[in-house]
Each structure stands twice: as structure tokens, then as C-alpha cells.
Design a protein around this motif. Structure first.
Motif, PDB file in Angstrom:
ATOM      1  N   MET A   1      61.843 -77.145 -30.505  1.00 21.44           N
ATOM      2  CA  MET A   1      61.297 -76.529 -31.721  1.00 21.44           C
ATOM      3  C   MET A   1      62.362 -75.691 -32.415  1.00 21.44           C
ATOM      4  SD  MET A   1      58.048 -77.134 -32.366  1.00 21.44           S
ATOM      5  CE  MET A   1      57.263 -75.708 -33.110  1.00 21.44           C
ATOM      6  N   ARG A   2      62.122 -75.455 -33.672  1.00 19.19           N
ATOM      7  CA  ARG A   2      63.106 -74.775 -34.477  1.00 19.19           C
ATOM      8  C   ARG A   2      63.397 -73.348 -33.978  1.00 19.19           C
ATOM      9  NH1 ARG A   2      65.374 -76.298 -39.459  1.00 19.19           N
ATOM     10  NH2 ARG A   2      66.272 -74.480 -40.411  1.00 19.19           N
ATOM     11  N   ASP A   4      63.218 -72.068 -31.045  1.00 18.93           N
ATOM     12  CA  ASP A   4      64.041 -72.077 -29.841  1.00 18.93           C
ATOM     13  C   ASP A   4      65.488 -72.311 -30.211  1.00 18.93           C
ATOM     14  OD1 ASP A   4      61.656 -71.840 -28.683  1.00 18.93           O
ATOM     15  OD2 ASP A   4      61.512 -73.907 -27.961  1.00 18.93           O
ATOM     16  N   TYR A   5      65.707 -73.183 -31.165  1.00 18.74           N
ATOM     17  CA  TYR A   5      67.057 -73.523 -31.566  1.00 18.74           C
ATOM     18  C   TYR A   5      67.742 -72.320 -32.220  1.00 18.74           C
ATOM     19  CZ  TYR A   5      70.912 -76.111 -33.633  1.00 18.74           C
ATOM     20  OH  TYR A   5      72.154 -76.552 -33.994  1.00 18.74           O
ATOM     21  N   LEU A   9      70.986 -70.393 -30.769  1.00 19.72           N
ATOM     22  CA  LEU A   9      72.179 -70.184 -31.588  1.00 19.72           C
ATOM     23  C   LEU A   9      72.557 -68.714 -31.608  1.00 19.72           C
ATOM     24  CD1 LEU A   9      71.915 -72.228 -34.900  1.00 19.72           C
ATOM     25  CD2 LEU A   9      73.683 -72.411 -33.161  1.00 19.72           C
ATOM     26  N   GLU A  14      75.893 -67.441 -32.933  1.00 18.66           N
ATOM     27  CA  GLU A  14      76.004 -68.271 -34.130  1.00 18.66           C
ATOM     28  C   GLU A  14      74.739 -68.204 -34.968  1.00 18.66           C
ATOM     29  OE1 GLU A  14      77.998 -72.220 -34.308  1.00 18.66           O
ATOM     30  OE2 GLU A  14      77.605 -72.090 -32.162  1.00 18.66           O
ATOM     31  N   ARG A  15      74.856 -68.593 -36.226  1.00 13.45           N
ATOM     32  CA  ARG A  15      73.685 -68.634 -37.096  1.00 13.45           C
ATOM     33  C   ARG A  15      73.614 -69.984 -37.779  1.00 13.45           C
ATOM     34  NH1 ARG A  15      73.939 -62.644 -39.872  1.00 13.45           N
ATOM     35  NH2 ARG A  15      71.684 -62.801 -39.898  1.00 13.45           N
ATOM     36  N   LEU A  16      72.378 -70.378 -38.091  1.00 15.60           N
ATOM     37  CA  LEU A  16      72.129 -71.690 -38.674  1.00 15.60           C
ATOM     38  C   LEU A  16      72.878 -71.873 -39.995  1.00 15.60           C
ATOM     39  CD1 LEU A  16      70.503 -74.129 -37.857  1.00 15.60           C
ATOM     40  CD2 LEU A  16      68.579 -73.249 -39.161  1.00 15.60           C
ATOM     41  N   GLY A  18      75.675 -70.537 -40.761  1.00 10.88           N
ATOM     42  CA  GLY A  18      77.119 -70.434 -40.594  1.00 10.88           C
ATOM     43  C   GLY A  18      77.696 -69.044 -40.756  1.00 10.88           C
ATOM     44  N   SER A  82      55.398 -65.885 -50.759  1.00  9.69           N
ATOM     45  CA  SER A  82      55.435 -66.549 -49.463  1.00  9.69           C
ATOM     46  C   SER A  82      54.094 -67.200 -49.157  1.00  9.69           C
ATOM     47  CB  SER A  82      55.766 -65.522 -48.378  1.00  9.69           C
ATOM     48  OG  SER A  82      55.744 -66.156 -47.119  1.00  9.69           O
ATOM     49  N   PRO A  83      54.121 -68.361 -48.496  1.00 11.75           N
ATOM     50  CA  PRO A  83      52.842 -69.021 -48.194  1.00 11.75           C
ATOM     51  C   PRO A  83      51.953 -68.207 -47.255  1.00 11.75           C
ATOM     52  CG  PRO A  83      54.695 -70.210 -47.192  1.00 11.75           C
ATOM     53  CD  PRO A  83      55.265 -69.171 -48.106  1.00 11.75           C
ATOM     54  N   ASP A 137      62.577 -64.166 -47.924  1.00 11.77           N
ATOM     55  CA  ASP A 137      63.302 -64.848 -46.859  1.00 11.77           C
ATOM     56  C   ASP A 137      64.006 -63.820 -45.980  1.00 11.77           C
ATOM     57  OD1 ASP A 137      64.265 -66.840 -45.245  1.00 11.77           O
ATOM     58  OD2 ASP A 137      65.991 -67.276 -46.497  1.00 11.77           O
ATOM     59  N   LYS A 198      64.126 -64.878 -42.691  1.00 13.17           N
ATOM     60  CA  LYS A 198      62.751 -64.809 -42.189  1.00 13.17           C
ATOM     61  C   LYS A 198      62.656 -65.515 -40.835  1.00 13.17           C
ATOM     62  CE  LYS A 198      59.336 -66.892 -44.484  1.00 13.17           C
ATOM     63  NZ  LYS A 198      58.360 -67.108 -45.563  1.00 13.17           N
TER      64      LYS A 198
ATOM     65  N   ASN B  36      60.251 -70.427 -51.842  1.00 15.85           N
ATOM     66  CA  ASN B  36      59.179 -70.584 -50.857  1.00 15.85           C
ATOM     67  C   ASN B  36      58.002 -71.411 -51.359  1.00 15.85           C
ATOM     68  OD1 ASN B  36      60.385 -69.168 -48.813  1.00 15.85           O
ATOM     69  ND2 ASN B  36      59.336 -67.252 -49.238  1.00 15.85           N
ATOM     70  N   TYR B  55      51.138 -72.954 -54.417  1.00 15.05           N
ATOM     71  CA  TYR B  55      51.167 -73.251 -52.984  1.00 15.05           C
ATOM     72  C   TYR B  55      50.066 -74.268 -52.688  1.00 15.05           C
ATOM     73  CZ  TYR B  55      54.377 -69.385 -52.114  1.00 15.05           C
ATOM     74  OH  TYR B  55      55.476 -68.562 -52.105  1.00 15.05           O
ATOM     75  N   ARG B  58      46.886 -77.228 -49.630  1.00 12.40           N
ATOM     76  CA  ARG B  58      46.906 -76.863 -48.218  1.00 12.40           C
ATOM     77  C   ARG B  58      45.465 -76.695 -47.757  1.00 12.40           C
ATOM     78  NH1 ARG B  58      49.761 -70.856 -48.835  1.00 12.40           N
ATOM     79  NH2 ARG B  58      48.349 -69.997 -50.366  1.00 12.40           N
TER      80      ARG B  58
ATOM     81  N   ILE C 144      66.134 -80.364 -32.680  1.00 17.12           N
ATOM     82  CA  ILE C 144      65.721 -79.411 -33.699  1.00 17.12           C
ATOM     83  C   ILE C 144      65.120 -80.214 -34.838  1.00 17.12           C
ATOM     84  CG2 ILE C 144      68.149 -79.388 -34.419  1.00 17.12           C
ATOM     85  CD1 ILE C 144      67.645 -76.947 -35.994  1.00 17.12           C
ATOM     86  N   LYS C 191      74.591 -79.278 -36.835  1.00 21.15           N
ATOM     87  CA  LYS C 191      74.731 -78.398 -38.000  1.00 21.15           C
ATOM     88  C   LYS C 191      75.260 -79.155 -39.217  1.00 21.15           C
ATOM     89  CE  LYS C 191      76.276 -73.884 -37.427  1.00 21.15           C
ATOM     90  NZ  LYS C 191      77.085 -72.941 -36.636  1.00 21.15           N
TER      91      LYS C 191
END
Lengths: 252, 238, 219
Positions: A1-2, A4-5, A9, A14-16, A18, A82-83, A137, A198, B36, B55, B58, C144, C191
Motif C-alpha cells: 500500500m502507498r 507503507d511505501y 521511504l 527519502e521522499r516520494l 525527491g 479537500s475531499p 496538501d 498530506k 484536490n 467533488y 462519490r 506501490i 520512482k
């Protein structure tokens, strides 16, 4: 899952996107975006986008400080941003956001409130600092605090004519004494990071928000997150916040 | 309608801001301003600025609000506290609630909703700065945000207000004109067939004047429609 | 300025309904074929259709999707497939062996947070059933996921897989693309591959995208 990734990192430094752990995303400050407000600024850090508008009004001072103007800070988590946000009165997080930003401004003595007194005990200026979110975000507090001071620095007071406000005539700037810069430091395992997105915020162990003055003095702090901090960690986070606050200050 | 002005609001055919009676203020439109959201847009007419975000569709909670064969639309029109001279206290006023409703009804006829049973499409409109004609500015922003969100639509929705000031029929009222106008008619319509989906009025006019204003608004609205099309295409022509 | 494909808008009349029928993304009204979306028009001998440039994923039978298990029920799993509705994967569509549901804890097959590659079996209004009874279906481990606009999936795959194969080869990454806009990746070049996928997502409407992607990945 995202998640965890992202976690994996960060734990390896590291960060997604960069960035380095102690690196801010791109910062854009626009001032005077709202002509009808007495002061305004829009700050974007990465995809987080916040507008702060300042309105000046007349009010009665608090009885315990009869010769001081008043500061009122409000924040709404607008559903536009934000949703996950729903319409309705401000919740816990929005209230915390407003209070932390307010504290930074107040405790730094950013504004000379005594100069905003018209008649002691009877009439003073009230500054309404409204934080309006456009896109969320992450790192809402740093972005809001920066937008708030940028807006206050541009705020002009309306003229008084026979005791009435004439907003068509704005003249003097607010009596600014100090400029606080708020930097939040996040912690994950043994790593510290700045300006979390976020997605990153969701995996942080804890956060420390630090408001720093021109001379490096600290004027407000707030810890959040569900994990504790050691004395040594706290001190390293404070040092990092002070260091980063200097970079931000140059942008104003 | 509003207050009586001692002075004339239109002098030698020119309005306060120098416009001619049938002239629209400078229009700016930008699509895709809120990352978003599924769709979003910012629209300005002079100093009036609206931002809209969509949005959805949904899944709608709670379940009892769901419709088994169609999506429903929720719409919220909200003014930022600093959008006008006297700060607005946050939280919906009666005025904002009514405008939210008429805005929803103005947009609904443009949408195909039957493909999305049990869902909701949320349309949020924020008036960042107000100087008259806010609801129609909001409708233009919402139209763009819906198209940007990929909602299936019969047509775009164009909003524009007309009215009467002193003895003159005018288009696109600014705040001050709104306050002193004899009458104000905000209109929204689907341009392909000139189908009117919002029509409100306050003030006093004779029937001929009303008809003239409606005709003028539909006519001048073509320009607003062109701006909408341009803004949508621009998102993909960077 | 980059060269861009022709874009049409909602409400735009694309043709005469006496000459061509209304295809996907269009409707017919008063003798015209009209676009429902902002999108790219496609004309065949018989039909006019529009491929939308944005929008949520609407499940169709036989679509291959990547889903996230979000709930375990007595007779199957609740799956988030990035559409407005949740999908359901019944035990009978997921497990070959006979299972006594009274005695078996089905989380030993799939559990919350697991990621699956599955096929849409049936769609009835908001009621969506998935199946694993297809050769490509499986649980996806140690990867991922990223999301792109579902309407851009065909562009990411490219003609006969041309685009996705370039990304796979140049980044040495295993990639699976769900028609619901969810992409799963695993391997050393994740990445870089994500960067390329995001680029396709943002620039799907430009001509010469394959070259730009190749350039990005060769840097």
C-alpha cells in the motif's frame, strides 16, 4: 500500500517527490490578492494553497486590557479544499490551526496593540485574521502562519471620519513590531522532516510547531501527534525550526 | 430594490466605472485551480471573484439520502469573511442558503445524472471577493468546474445579470450599481438552446423592460460563453 | 507550443444524426450528435464518439481493475476500485477449493489492505461484482500504487502496449495498469516510472508524447 511505501521511504531518509528531509517545497507568496480586504496574502507551498484576508473593525476592548486593540483569528476547513472536509462549523483541527497561528502573532507582539486603541476602555481597532483554505496538501500551519504575517504586513487601516470607518480611504499601515515565522518539524522513527505533504503527515509519529522571532527567540510552540518526544529530540527539532525560519524570512 | 441615490449613476451614457450600459466588466477564467478536486475553476468579473470545486460523483452517506437510479447534486455557495467591506461572520446565512439552492437548480438541467445511482456530486462555490453579480459569477465557475470534472453535460451553463439603473437598462451590475439599481435580474442559461435555468428579480419594472433585460442578457451572455470555452481549452493548450 | 489533439466541449454539436450515430460520450438531440464531455472526438464510418479527458471510473463488465480490500464479510470481500461505488468479491469467485464458510476465516485468502488485480464480473446499478476467475487475476504484493485519470489509461498503455512497455523496459519495473486508473508498480526504478506515468497523466492530449517519455526516461 502507498502509506507503507511512503513510510519506508521516509525511514530511509527519502521522499516520494525527491526532496531532502529538511527541504521546503516551492514557496509562492502573493500579496494584495483581495482588493476589498484591508490586507491579504495568498501563500502556496507545493500544492497547499491558503488565502488570508484581514478586515479591520471597531470594537470594545477586553476589560482586562482596556488600552489594547484586539486580534481575532479564524480558520475554516473549507470543503472546497479537500475531499475529506465537510461543510459545517470549525472542528478540532481548524480550531487548533487558528489558535496556533493566533498565538504566534500575539506572543511575538507582532502588532503594537496599544497603538490600536482609540478611547481606552471604550473603543479600539479589531483585526480579523481569516484563514481561508483553497487546497490542502499538508503543512497547513506553516502556510497559514506565513500568509497571516504577509497579509498583516500589507494591511492598511481605514480612515475614520466622524467616528465612522471609511474603507475607501486606507492610509497608515498597521504598527508592526515583530514578524514571527512558524516552522513545523515532523518526526518519524529517528528522522526529522520539514514541510510534510498530506500523505507524509499521515505516517508521522509527531510534530512540533515552533514560532521564531527575528532574533531567533521562540515565541510559541505546540506539539501534536500521538507519540512522545525526548528532551534531545525536542532540542534538535527546535534547532532545525530556527534554521529553516531564516530561509523563510528572506522571502517576505 | 436598494437605496435611492441622490446623484445620477449614469452620466452621459457612462457608468461609474466608465462602462457603457451593455458592457461587461473584464472577465478572467481559469480551469483547474484546486488540485484536490475532481474539477475546479476560478472566475472573475471585475472585482467579483468566485472559485468553484466539484467533488464526485462519490458514494452518498447516509444511505437513506441515496437515489436508486440517479446521482444527486449538492451545492454550497459561501462568501469568504473578507470578501466584502463589513466582515461576514463564517457560517451559512439565509441568503447563502437560498443562493445555494437556486444555483443547484440552475446547474441540474445541464447534467446527465442517471449513470451514477446512489452517488452525490458536491459543488462548492466560494466567493473570494464580492462586487456585485456574485451568484452568476459562481454559476460560471461551477459550469467550468463540472466540465473539468468530466461530469456528463448537455451543455455549459452561462450566468450573467442585467438590471435597470436610473432610466437605463444595464448588464453585469457591480456592487454599487446593485445597491442603487431600480431592479436586478440574475440569469443563468444553457447557451445552445438559450434555455433559462435561473431567473430571479427584485425591484420594479414593467413587463417590456423585463423582456428587454432578458433578451440583452442572453445576447451579451454569448461573450461569457466564448470565455468559458476558451478557458476550458486553455487548460490543455499550455 | 506543443501540438495538441482537437478538443471538443460539452454541448458542442459534432455532426448530423442522419449521417452518423451517437457513440460513447455523446447524445442525440434535434438532429445533432452532441458531446457530453470535454474530450477528444473520434469518428468512424458509422459513429461519432468522444473520449473524455477527465472523470471518475465507471465500471464495465470485463474491465481489469486494481482494487484495495477494505472490508471482510462472511461470504466475500468489499473492494475499493476507485469508482464512486464499492465492489464485492464473493468467496466463490475468488477461491477454487471448497470452503466451509462456518469454519473458515477467509482473511487467510485476502485481508484488509491487500491489493488485487481482478476482473469486473457484473454491474447492476451501484452493485458491482468482481471475479478472480481469469488467468491474469492475482494478489499484488510488495508494490506501490498510484492513481491516474481513468480516461487516460488507454494512452498510458499505448498502441499494443507500446507506451507502458517503454516505461517498463527503461525503468526495469513490473507495472500493472487497471482500467480503473490504478497503477501498481514494483522494482528498482519505481520512482522514475511514477514520474513517467504522471507525465502521461498530465500530457495525454499532446502529439508526440511517446518521444517525450522516452526522453524523460533516458536522462
Amino acid at each position: 500500500m502507498r502509506h507503507d511505501y511512503v513510510l519506508k521511504l521516509l525511514e530511509s531518509g527519502e521522499r516520494l517527490d525527491g526532496r531532502k528531509l529538511d527541504e521546503f517545497r516551492d514557496i509562492k507568496i502573493e500579496v494584495d490578492t483581495i482588493e476589498r480586504a484591508e490586507g491579504s496574502a495568498r501563500v502556496k507551498i507545493g500544492k497547499t494553497d491558503i488565502i488570508v484576508g484581514i478586515k479591520m473593525d471597531l470594537g470594545e476592548p477586553f476589560p482586562d486590557v482596556p488600552n489594547q486593540g484586539m486580534l481575532r483569528t479564524g480558520a475554516e476547513f473549507s470543503p472546497i479544499a479537500s475531499p475529506e472536509f465537510n461543510p459545517g462549523p470549525p472542528g478540532e483541527d481548524a480550531t487548533e490551526l487558528a489558535r496556533v497561528v493566533d498565538r504566534g502573532i500575539r506572543e511575538s507582539e507582532c502588532i503594537d496593540l496599544e497603538k490600536l486603541c482609540l478611547k481606552p476602555g471604550e473603543q479600539v481597532w479589531t483585526m480579523f485574521v481569516d484563514i481561508h483554505m483553497m487546497n490542502h496538501d499538508g503543512n497547513l500551519i506553516d502556510v497559514s502562519a506565513l500568509a497571516a504575517v504577509a497579509a498583516l504586513m500589507r494591511t492598511k487601516m481605514p480612515e475614520l471620519e466622524d467616528g465612522k470607518i471609511n474603507r475607501e480611504k486606507l492610509k497608515e499601515k498597521l504598527p508592526i513590531k515583530h514578524i514571527p515565522i512558524t516552522v513545523t518539524v515532523g518526526k518519524i522513527s529517528d528522522k526529522f522532516l520539514i514541510d510534510p505533504t498530506k500523505e507524509e503527515e499521515q505516517v508521522l509519529d509527531s510534530k512540533l510547531m515552533v514560532a521564531v522571532m527575528e532574533d531567533g527567540k521562540i515565541c510559541a510552540m505546540q506539539k501534536s501527534g500521538d507519540q512522545g518526544l525526548s528532551e534531545e529530540e525536542t532540542s534538535r527539532m527546535i534547532d532545525l525550526a530556527i534554521k529553516k525560519s531564516k530561509e523563510i524570512r528572506k522571502l517576505l | 430594490m436598494g437605496m435611492k441615490s441622490k446623484e445620477k449613476m449614469i452620466v452621459e451614457g457612462k457608468r461609474l466605472d466608465g462602462r457603457t450600459p451593455d458592457e461587461i466588466r473584464e472577465i478572467e477564467m481559469k480551469v483547474g485551480v484546486i488540485p484536490n478536486a475532481n474539477g475546479s475553476a476560478r472566475v472573475s468579473f471585475g472585482r467579483t471573484t468566485a472559485v468553484a470545486a466539484v467533488y464526485g460523483p462519490r458514494i452518498l452517506h447516509p444511505r437513506r439520502l441515496q437515489e436508486p437510479d440517479t446521482a444527486i447534486i449538492r451545492c454550497r455557495y459561501n462568501m469568504a469573511p473578507f470578501s466584502v467591506d463589513e466582515r461576514i461572520r463564517p457560517g451559512s446565512s439565509r441568503r447563502e442558503k437560498e443562493i445555494s439552492k437556486v444555483t443547484r437548480l440552475a446547474l441540474e438541467p445541464a447534467l446527465f445524472l442517471e449513470k451514477y445511482p446512489e452517488t452525490v456530486i458536491d459543488i462548492y462555490i466560494e466567493i473570494i471577493q464580492a462586487d456585485g453579480s456574485t451568484r452568476v459569477t459562481g454559476i460560471n465557475a461551477a459550469s467550468l468546474a463540472l466540465a473539468d470534472a468530466g461530469a456528463p453535460m448537455r451543455d455549459l451553463v452561462v450566468g450573467l445579470a442585467g438590471g435597470k439603473l436610473d432610466d437605463t437598462i444595464i448588464i453585469d451590475l457591480c456592487g454599487k450599481e446593485d445597491n442603487y439599481s431600480v431592479a436586478d435580474i440574475p440569469i443563468a442559461f444553457l447557451p445552445r438552446k438559450n434555455e433559462i435555468t435561473l431567473l430571479q428579480m427584485d425591484g420594479q419594472l414593467n413587463p417590456d423592460e423585463v423582456k428587454t433585460i432578458v433578451k440583452n442578457v442572453l445576447n451579451a451572455g454569448k461573450k461569457v460563453y466564448e470565455k468559458q470555452k476558451e478557458a476550458l481549452k486553455k487548460k490543455y493548450h499550455k | 507550443m506543443t501540438e495538441v489533439r482537437k478538443i471538443v466541449l460539452p454541448g458542442e454539436v459534432l455532426g448530423d444524426s442522419k449521417e452518423k450515430k451517437s457513440g460513447y460520450g455523446t447524445f442525440e438531440e434535434e438532429g445533432g450528435v452532441i458531446s457530453k464531455f470535454i474530450g477528444i472526438p473520434k469518428e468512424t464510418h458509422d459513429y461519432i464518439s468522444v473520449i473524455p479527458l477527465s472523470g471518475v471510473y465507471t465500471p464495465k463488465r470485463q474491465d481489469k481493475v486494481i482494487g484495495f480490500i477494505t472490508g471482510v464479510e462472511r461470504v466475500g470481500w468489499v473492494v475499493d476500485i476507485n469508482s464512486p461505488w464499492l465492489a464485492f468479491l464473493p468467496v466463490s469467485e475468488a477461491v477454487d477449493e471448497f470452503i466451509d464458510l462456518k469454519k473458515t476465516d477467509i482473511t487467510r485468502f485476502y485481508d484488509v489492505k491487500d491489493v488485487i488485480y481482478a476482473q469486473v464480473d457484473n454491474v447492476k446499478r451501484g452493485d458491482i461484482k468482481l471475479t478472480m476467475n481469469t488467468p491474469v487475476a492475482r494478489k499484488l504484493r510488495d508494490g506501490i500504487t498510484v492513481k491516474i485519470a481513468p480516461s487516460k489509461v488507454p494512452r498510458l498503455i499505448g498502441k499494443e502496449g507500446s507506451m507502458i512497455n517503454i516505461i517498463k523496459d527503461k525503468t526495469n519495473t513490473v507495472i500493472r495498469v487497471g482500467q480503473n486508473g490504478v497503477v501498481w508498480l514494483s522494482g528498482e526504478g519505481v520512482k522514475k516510472a511514477i514520474k513517467a506515468i504522471k507525465m502521461v497523466d498530465e500530457k495525454s492530449h499532446i502529439i508526440g508524447l511517446t518521444n517525450e517519455i522516452t526522453k524523460l526516461l533516458s536522462d
